[in-house]
Design an enzyme around this catalytic site. Structure first.
Site, PDB file in Angstrom:
ATOM      1  N   LYS A   1       0.872  -1.182   0.000  1.00 36.34           N
ATOM      2  CA  LYS A   1       0.000   0.000   0.000  1.00 36.34           C
ATOM      3  C   LYS A   1       0.909   1.233   0.000  1.00 36.34           C
ATOM      4  CE  LYS A   1      -3.937   1.603   2.881  1.00 36.34           C
ATOM      5  NZ  LYS A   1      -4.755   1.250   4.077  1.00 36.34           N
TER       6      LYS A   1
ATOM      7  N   SER B   1      -9.642   1.199   3.060  1.00 36.30           N
ATOM      8  CA  SER B   1      -8.796   1.996   2.197  1.00 36.30           C
ATOM      9  C   SER B   1      -7.733   1.203   1.432  1.00 36.30           C
ATOM     10  CB  SER B   1      -8.084   3.085   3.019  1.00 36.30           C
ATOM     11  OG  SER B   1      -7.237   2.494   3.983  1.00 36.30           O
TER      12      SER B   1
ATOM     13  N   SER C   1      -9.617  -1.205   7.240  1.00 38.41           N
ATOM     14  CA  SER C   1      -9.068  -1.019   5.891  1.00 38.41           C
ATOM     15  C   SER C   1      -8.326  -2.196   5.279  1.00 38.41           C
ATOM     16  CB  SER C   1      -8.154   0.199   5.870  1.00 38.41           C
ATOM     17  OG  SER C   1      -8.944   1.344   5.721  1.00 38.41           O
TER      18      SER C   1
HETATM   19  N1  GLN Z   1     -13.024   3.417   6.724  1.00 35.03           N
HETATM   20  C1  GLN Z   1     -12.407   3.769   7.958  1.00 35.03           C
HETATM   21  C2  GLN Z   1     -12.063   5.244   7.962  1.00 35.03           C
HETATM   22  O1  GLN Z   1     -12.219   5.865   6.959  1.00 35.03           O
HETATM   23  C3  GLN Z   1     -11.198   2.921   8.227  1.00 35.03           C
HETATM   24  C4  GLN Z   1      -9.999   3.331   7.466  1.00 35.03           C
HETATM   25  C5  GLN Z   1      -8.797   2.519   7.794  1.00 35.03           C
HETATM   26  O2  GLN Z   1      -8.886   1.449   8.429  1.00 35.03           O
HETATM   27  N2  GLN Z   1      -7.645   3.030   7.405  1.00 35.03           N
HETATM   28  O3  GLN Z   1     -11.633   5.761   8.947  1.00 35.03           O
END
Ligand code: GLN
Length: 473
Positions: free
Chosen positions: A77, A152, A176
């Protein structure tokens, strides 16, 4: 979608001199190029990858064992600091940033012979659940290009499912890794908080940020965790790994108690996901598991708690991007203050700004007690509820998200709807426990998955049980 051999088999073959690391890297780069329409990849680390591959092939030809991941290409990532190209976290404010050191997780994988070939797309700074919030591109779901891959870590998930590399790594602050694994159809592990070093990973919410593997199989996730985990002097929150490691854990479910989290099976859950889980439950019972209903009454508050604590930590962590040290800097400023203001105003996207504003608000002196402090108190209740549950069951089982992969554009203009898609993943982060996504079915040509959770530091037994779920599904 071409598949790869099992990771251990690839490394074995490289160490035997039967496959070449250079060929593997070239194959991965070719597949990335062929799948460009999915927009899973932000950049390649091509030159460095080919150099490292040659170094590995040379080592093998000199009779050396080049490690458990010898010559295995992987995709990180783009919030992992890596050499060989830029690290952007998919944000304009980090464009042009070349990391002066690498993330500890990358270093550990490289020490076993793995080769990072590319950086995967993500929601900018990992803020999001669809990968639509990248400043550069929208990654498509590998099963349906009109849908999101989840987020994400959407680029990392799509990479594995499209077969661009044998594995990828992602980060999970509120879901994510697990949610994109569920939407795209691969295994995604969020280990116990602190088990994998956060050093060299762009910080989001430091008290819940976790790093983990995304793979085709549970066995491969176990291998990658085994390599990445353990104490790191560069991250004081890291913990020792299990003395037995994470490979080959007992997968026998006979007599094991699995709790179904009542709060996760309410009306918001899509009926197709529920049906697939019901079928799995029948199989788990026939494998000897005891299925129990478990209630964690505090769970419905977890999302609200997360969306106070996460922005609070984000607002602090993003303060370092001031246009002076990393990436983008506004050129036309007449003084330092204007440089700060303009670099941040132009460099950050809307979602980062939203979180900075919310976070600053909940931490401000007039509102700290009402929001931040209260959320921390409820967080403790969440931890206690999970601890209580794990006194009566070995594992908890539930869906990963209320729906399968949604359409591109469906929620991107409605932050609240997007936040609601995290309702089933944030609680394990707040409690610091381990949780893994395992694909169990296909419905409407889209993957269906479950998440299996275990208490803190029970990652080994979790991986064993997950292998059985994978086998039964
Ligand atoms: N969707 C969640 C957020 O936007 C989790 C994101 C993540 O785990 N990086 O905070």
């Amino acid at each position: 979608m071409k598949s790869w051999d099992n990771i251990t088999k690839i490394a074995f073959s490289v160490n035997e001199g039967k496959s070449s690391a250079v060929d593997l890297v070239k194959e991965s780069l070719k597949r990335i190029n062929e799948a460009s329409e999915y927009d899973a990849i932000i950049s390649l680390t091509k030159d460095r990858a080919l150099e490292r591959a040659k170094m590995i092939d040379d080592g093998v030809s000199q009779g050396q064992n080049m490690g458990r991941l010898a010559g295995v290409p992987f995709i990180a990532k783009d919030n992992f600091l890596t050499f060989g190209g830029e690290t952007t976290a998919a944000s304009n404010i980090l464009k042009g940033f070349n990391a002066p050191y690498q993330a500890s997780a990358i270093e550990k994988l490289e020490a076993e012979g793995a080769i990072v070939v590319a950086k995967a797309n993500l929601d900018a700074f990992a803020h999001g659940a669809s990968t639509e919030n990248s400043d550069f591109m929208i990654t498509k779901n590998p099963h349906d290009k009109t849908r999101v891959p989840g987020g994400s870590s959407g680029g990392s998930a799509a990479s594995v499912v499209l077969g661009l590399a044998p594995f990828s790594i992602g980060t999970d602050t509120g879901g994510s890794i697990r949610q994109p694994a569920a939407f795209s159809g691969c295994v995604g592990l969020k280990p116990t908080y602190g088990l994998v070093s956060r050093s060299g990973v762009v910080a989001m919410a430091s008290s819940t940020d976790c790093i983990g593997p995304m793979t085709k199989t549970v066995g491969e996730a176990s291998l990658i965790l085994d390599i990445m985990s353990g104490r790191d002097p560069l991250d004081s929150t890291t913990i020792e790994k299990d003395t037995l490691g994470y490979i080959g854990a007992d997968s026998d479910l006979k007599g094991k108690k699995i709790g179904l989290v009542k709060e996760y099976f309410d009306d918001s859950l899509n009926s197709e996901i529920k049906d697939s889980i019901d079928e799995l439950i029948v199989k788990l019972k026939s494998a000897g598991a005891e299925i129990k209903d478990v209630s964690l009454p505090i769970l419905p508050s977890a999302l609200a708690v997360y969306y106070i604590l996460c922005p609070a930590e984000v607002s602090s962590n993003l303060s370092r991007y001031d246009g002076q040290r990393f990436g983008y800097s506004y050129e036309g400023a007449k003084d330092l203050n204007e440089s700060y203001a303009e670099s941040r105003a132009r460099g950050f996207g809307r979602e980062a700004k939203r979180r900075i504003i919310i976070g600053t608000y909940v931490l401000s002196s007039g509102y700290y007690d009402a929001y931040y402090k209260k959320a921390q108190l409820v967080r403790t209740k969440i931890v206690n509820d999970f601890n209580d549950a794990f006194r009566s069951v070995d594992f908890l089982l539930g869906p990963v998200a209320p729906t399968q992969a949604f359409k591109i554009g469906e929620k991107s203009n409605d932050p609240l709807a997007m936040y609601l898609s995290d309702v089933m993943t944030v609680a394990p982060n707040l409690a610091g426990i381990s949780s893994i996504t395992i694909p169990i079915d296909m419905k409407n040509n889209l993957p269906v998955a479950v998440q299996l959770m275990a208490a803190q530091k029970h990652d080994r037994s979790l991986l064993g049980a997950a292998r059985k779920v994978e086998e039964l599904a």
